[in-house]
Design a protein around this motif. Structure first.
Motif, PDB file in Angstrom:
ATOM      1  N   LEU A  24     -11.834  -0.881  -0.347  1.00 46.26           N
ATOM      2  CA  LEU A  24     -11.970  -0.980  -1.801  1.00 46.26           C
ATOM      3  C   LEU A  24     -13.447  -1.012  -2.167  1.00 46.26           C
ATOM      4  N   VAL A  34       7.029   1.130   5.327  1.00 44.06           N
ATOM      5  CA  VAL A  34       7.882   1.722   4.287  1.00 44.06           C
ATOM      6  C   VAL A  34       8.718   2.867   4.852  1.00 44.06           C
ATOM      7  N   MET A  52      -2.618   0.264  -4.211  1.00 47.75           N
ATOM      8  CA  MET A  52      -2.202  -1.018  -3.677  1.00 47.75           C
ATOM      9  C   MET A  52      -1.681  -1.870  -4.830  1.00 47.75           C
ATOM     10  N   LEU A  77      -4.357  -1.517  -7.680  1.00 46.55           N
ATOM     11  CA  LEU A  77      -5.700  -1.194  -7.214  1.00 46.55           C
ATOM     12  C   LEU A  77      -5.723   0.200  -6.618  1.00 46.55           C
ATOM     13  N   THR A  98      -7.746  -0.687   4.979  1.00 42.50           N
ATOM     14  CA  THR A  98      -7.804  -0.316   3.563  1.00 42.50           C
ATOM     15  C   THR A  98      -9.191  -0.640   3.035  1.00 42.50           C
ATOM     16  N   VAL A 117       0.874  -1.177   0.000  1.00 41.35           N
ATOM     17  CA  VAL A 117       0.000   0.000   0.000  1.00 41.35           C
ATOM     18  C   VAL A 117       0.905   1.219   0.000  1.00 41.35           C
ATOM     19  N   ILE A 118       0.856   2.008  -1.061  1.00 40.41           N
ATOM     20  CA  ILE A 118       1.796   3.123  -1.196  1.00 40.41           C
ATOM     21  C   ILE A 118       1.062   4.397  -1.610  1.00 40.41           C
TER      22      ILE A 118
END
Lengths: 119, 148
Positions: free
Chosen positions: B31, B137, A56, A31, B29, A7-8
């Motif tokens: 969608l 990250v 994603m 996505l 998350t 996920v970025i």
């Protein structure tokens, strides 16, 4: 075989994809998603945004490629500012790794045992 | 570490968000997804007439049914009885993906169930998958540290 969910930030998606492509990791699914991390989104005045747009990437690679893939995503997706020369900035995203039991190619109806870079 | 993938009704998203925050889930998350379950997207005419539908689904419905009336193409435009079922195909749903520690799974699943259970068809599904590792990250922290 491992599945990598990254996920970025939407801003860094293209850079990550290009770098992965250059490293021979070409197959991926992209996505558009929304979501938030442990900061629970962003509060701007009275408005609290909990669904922040992200990209994603879903990438399936062989075990030997996992480290390389993660390193590339980390390097390219990490944002750097003067205040945070080593660490990135909150919201850079997460990478999750899970395993894939079997993969089948629909075109050939055959089981995929090796990814492209193995051959 | 486990990945929880939940498919829920669009109108339950805010209630689910609140429930997840209450049990201490921080990262989620979302969608937009369409799909159907065993009922193949059948929705009762009574439910369509009710107010539980969101705007998105109403708009889709209006494009399927001429004049926005509850008619079924199979009946040549005749009105459909209130208890009839309409084939709707792919229903708009929201997919939620979260990754939690193993010991949190039951609590989180229960929270999602409590926030979404209406007892009618279409309440959704929850899938639980193993997750080997996670990496933040920004800092490069790995494993459980990346979730804390």
């Amino acid at each position: 075989m491992k599945m990598i969910w990254a996920v970025i930030r939407p801003e860094s998606a293209q850079r990550v994809i290009r770098a992965l492509d250059a490293a021979g990791i070409g197959g991926m699914t992209r996505l558009h998603v929304t979501g938030h991390g442990r900061e629970m989104g962003i509060a701007l005045g009275a408005v609290h945004y909990t669904e922040i747009p992200k990209e994603m990437l879903m990438i399936v690679v062989s075990d030997s490629e996992v480290a390389k893939t993660v390193t590339i995503i980390r390097t390219e997706a990490k944002t750097v500012s003067e205040n945070t020369p080593v660490e990135g900035i909150i919201g850079d995203g997460k990478i999750f790794i899970t395993y894939v039991e079997d993969t089948f190619a629909i075109r050939t109806a055959g089981k995929v045992t090796r990814t492209r870079s193995d051959t | 570490m486990k990945q929880i993938i939940a498919l829920i009704r669009e109108e339950q998203v805010e209630a689910t968000k609140a429930a997840l925050e209450k049990v201490g889930v921080r990262g989620v998350t979302f969608l937009y997804a369409t799909g159907h379950g065993r009922q193949k997207g059948y929705v009762s005419a009574r439910e369509l007439a009710g107010s539980s539908l969101n705007r998105n689904m109403r708009m889709q419905l209006e494009s399927v049914l001429p004049g926005g009336e509850q008619t079924d193409p199979g009946t040549n435009g005749a009105p459909v009885p209130a208890d009839a079922e309409l084939a709707f195909g792919f229903l708009p749903k929201r997919m939620i993906i979260l990754v939690v520690y193993n010991e949190e799974v039951n609590r989180v699943v229960q929270a999602i169930v409590n926030a979404n259970q209406t007892g009618r068809y279409g309440d959704g599904r929850i899938f639980i998958c193993p997750m080997i590792s996670a990496i933040r990250v920004r800092t490069g922290e790995q494993g459980n540290n990346a979730l804390s």
